[in-house]
Enzyme design. Structure first.
Site, PDB file in Angstrom:
ATOM      1  N   PRO A  22     100.445  58.333  40.787  1.00  0.00           N
ATOM      2  CA  PRO A  22     100.900  57.081  41.274  1.00  0.00           C
ATOM      3  C   PRO A  22     100.026  56.382  42.385  1.00  0.00           C
ATOM      4  CG  PRO A  22     102.077  58.856  42.175  1.00  0.00           C
ATOM      5  CD  PRO A  22     101.060  59.583  41.314  1.00  0.00           C
ATOM      6  N   ASP A  29      91.061  52.104  35.479  1.00  0.00           N
ATOM      7  CA  ASP A  29      91.923  51.008  35.673  1.00  0.00           C
ATOM      8  C   ASP A  29      91.861  50.610  37.085  1.00  0.00           C
ATOM      9  OD1 ASP A  29      92.389  51.271  33.068  1.00  0.00           O
ATOM     10  OD2 ASP A  29      94.168  52.392  33.322  1.00  0.00           O
ATOM     11  N   LYS A  81      92.607  45.562  34.430  1.00  0.00           N
ATOM     12  CA  LYS A  81      92.952  43.884  34.247  1.00  0.00           C
ATOM     13  C   LYS A  81      93.165  43.534  35.958  1.00  0.00           C
ATOM     14  CE  LYS A  81      96.171  45.028  31.159  1.00  0.00           C
ATOM     15  NZ  LYS A  81      97.287  45.095  30.523  1.00  0.00           N
ATOM     16  N   ASP A  99     100.119  58.815  34.182  1.00  0.00           N
ATOM     17  CA  ASP A  99      99.995  59.573  33.136  1.00  0.00           C
ATOM     18  C   ASP A  99      99.079  58.857  32.021  1.00  0.00           C
ATOM     19  OD1 ASP A  99     100.816  62.541  31.999  1.00  0.00           O
ATOM     20  OD2 ASP A  99     100.821  60.639  30.286  1.00  0.00           O
ATOM     21  N   THR A 119     103.567  60.466  36.359  1.00  0.00           N
ATOM     22  CA  THR A 119     103.705  58.969  36.021  1.00  0.00           C
ATOM     23  C   THR A 119     104.728  58.519  37.096  1.00  0.00           C
ATOM     24  OG1 THR A 119     104.623  57.735  34.133  1.00  0.00           O
ATOM     25  CG2 THR A 119     105.944  59.653  34.466  1.00  0.00           C
ATOM     26  N   MET A 141     106.591  48.074  34.376  1.00  0.00           N
ATOM     27  CA  MET A 141     106.174  46.666  34.161  1.00  0.00           C
ATOM     28  C   MET A 141     107.321  45.542  34.019  1.00  0.00           C
ATOM     29  SD  MET A 141     103.196  47.175  31.488  1.00  0.00           S
ATOM     30  CE  MET A 141     104.123  48.514  30.591  1.00  0.00           C
ATOM     31  N   ALA A 145     104.863  53.238  44.816  1.00  0.00           N
ATOM     32  CA  ALA A 145     105.518  54.776  45.061  1.00  0.00           C
ATOM     33  C   ALA A 145     104.462  55.461  45.331  1.00  0.00           C
ATOM     34  CB  ALA A 145     106.133  55.211  43.728  1.00  0.00           C
TER      35      ALA A 145
HETATM   36  N1  SAH Z   1     100.541  55.048  33.028  1.00  0.00           N
HETATM   37  C1  SAH Z   1     101.341  54.618  34.099  1.00  0.00           C
HETATM   38  C2  SAH Z   1     101.891  53.357  33.827  1.00  0.00           C
HETATM   39  C3  SAH Z   1     100.934  52.184  33.561  1.00  0.00           C
HETATM   40  S1  SAH Z   1     101.994  50.588  33.302  1.00  0.00           S
HETATM   41  C4  SAH Z   1     101.884  55.715  34.464  1.00  0.00           C
HETATM   42  O1  SAH Z   1     102.145  56.628  33.792  1.00  0.00           O
HETATM   43  O2  SAH Z   1     102.569  55.590  35.199  1.00  0.00           O
HETATM   44  C5  SAH Z   1     102.023  49.946  34.676  1.00  0.00           C
HETATM   45  C6  SAH Z   1     103.249  50.175  35.324  1.00  0.00           C
HETATM   46  O3  SAH Z   1     103.609  51.508  35.887  1.00  0.00           O
HETATM   47  C7  SAH Z   1     103.626  49.121  36.652  1.00  0.00           C
HETATM   48  O4  SAH Z   1     103.675  47.717  36.124  1.00  0.00           O
HETATM   49  C8  SAH Z   1     104.778  49.555  37.317  1.00  0.00           C
HETATM   50  O5  SAH Z   1     105.772  49.409  36.623  1.00  0.00           O
HETATM   51  C9  SAH Z   1     104.324  51.353  37.026  1.00  0.00           C
HETATM   52  N2  SAH Z   1     103.711  51.684  38.174  1.00  0.00           N
HETATM   53  C10 SAH Z   1     102.569  52.461  38.328  1.00  0.00           C
HETATM   54  N3  SAH Z   1     102.423  52.918  39.463  1.00  0.00           N
HETATM   55  C11 SAH Z   1     103.211  52.576  40.268  1.00  0.00           C
HETATM   56  C12 SAH Z   1     103.758  52.864  41.485  1.00  0.00           C
HETATM   57  N4  SAH Z   1     102.689  53.612  42.172  1.00  0.00           N
HETATM   58  N5  SAH Z   1     104.883  52.530  42.014  1.00  0.00           N
HETATM   59  C13 SAH Z   1     105.807  51.905  41.442  1.00  0.00           C
HETATM   60  N6  SAH Z   1     105.426  51.694  40.024  1.00  0.00           N
HETATM   61  C14 SAH Z   1     104.189  51.935  39.378  1.00  0.00           C
END
Ligand code: SAH
Length: 262
Positions: free
Chosen positions: A11, A34, A56, A89, A117, A168, A197
């Site tokens: 995260p 990414d 993106k 993840d 994740t 998202m 987070a």
């Molecule tokens: N593969 C990533 C998710 C990608 S989609 C995973 O497993 O976490 C992107 C979304 O993930 C964001 O829009 C948000 O909803 C969430 N996200 C990713 N990192 C985050 C973080 N540090 N804190 C809160 N939400 C997060």
């Protein structure tokens, strides 16, 4: 032919990388990442590695998914260790399936290295037990963005004992609230919104479904955890705090210093 590692970057906090991710990053010849991947995590890559941002920004794609697939195959033809680094993840909302298909079709060996994740990191930050057996019996990882295979019934599994993790969440939490209410959840159902987070900008807001219409949204990336499990933390506070919505940094200073990052 080299090998492609689909690696979860976690995260944000580099300490939440797996030992394996750290080792492979240190050996990488090229890292395709990414934009969600934190600077601190990118800094763990070998200084010799070529860094390619394929992410993106503000909805504008730098590269299409097909471009990225083709790049992975091309890099693997002349680099022995290619890392495809994804936030959280790689297998959760990470488009890994399309990359795996491309690698299989091209005969490129690959390995998947899981990461923490977003929902797991957000739950840890907020002190929420996602599967608290006293109030929850299932966890749904979902989003409002519809893929091409969407049948509009993705949320049918939701009931009052479901913990819903919404990735998202977009700009309009009201649309989420309407959909949750449509599924029969009460407007009083607790929610925790967690932004950034595990990172320095981490923010937690406690609210309830009915208030999602009015609450200002938190900065992206943010995730919503909806369900009775999200009441556990807020229950420790007087009822007038429960549904008003507050920022963790203000009302919960002592706990935040335990759970948050210094
Ligand atoms: N593969 C990533 C998710 C990608 S989609 C995973 O497993 O976490 C992107 C979304 O993930 C964001 O829009 C948000 O909803 C969430 N996200 C990713 N990192 C985050 C973080 N540090 N804190 C809160 N939400 C997060």
């Amino acid at each position: 032919v080299g090998k492609v590692y689909l690696v979860g970057a976690g995260p944000g906090d580099p300490e939440l990388l797996t030992v394996k991710a750290l080792r492979i990053l240190g050996q990488a010849k090229v890292v395709l990442h990414d934009s969600l991947v934190s600077r601190e995590v990118l800094a763990e890559a070998s200084p010799q590695a070529e860094m390619v941002d394929v992410g993106k920004r503000c909805g504008t794609k730098l590269l299409s998914q097909e471009d990225i697939n083709a790049l992975l195959v091309a890099y693997a033809s002349n680099h022995d260790i290619v890392v495809r680094l994804k936030g959280g993840d790689p297998l959760i909302f990470g488009r890994a399936a399309e990359e795996i298909t491309a690698l299989r079709d091209a005969g490129v060996p690959f390995e998947i290295v899981p990461g923490i994740t977003a929902v797991l990191s957000a739950a840890a930050a907020a002190g929420i037990s996602l599967s608290d057996r006293r109030v929850a019996s299932q966890i749904l990882i979902t989003t409002l963005s519809h893929g091409p295979e969407s049948c509009g019934r993705e949320w049918d599994a939701i009931n009052s004992a479901t913990t819903v993790a919404i990735y998202m969440p977009g700009r309009d939490y009201g649309a989420l609230a309407t959909k949750l209410l449509d599924k029969g959840l009460s407007g009083d159902t607790p929610c925790a919104i967690v932004s950034h987070a595990s990172s320095a900008g981490q923010e937690i807001r406690w609210t309830r479904i009915a208030d999602l219409y009015e609450d200002a949204r938190l900065p992206a990336p943010a995730i919503l955890i909806v369900g009775k499990v999200a009441a556990q933390r807020a229950e420790d506070f007087p009822p007038d705090l429960l549904f008003r919505g507050f920022r963790s940094g203000e009302a919960l200073q002592p706990q935040v210093s335990v759970w948050g990052k210094n």
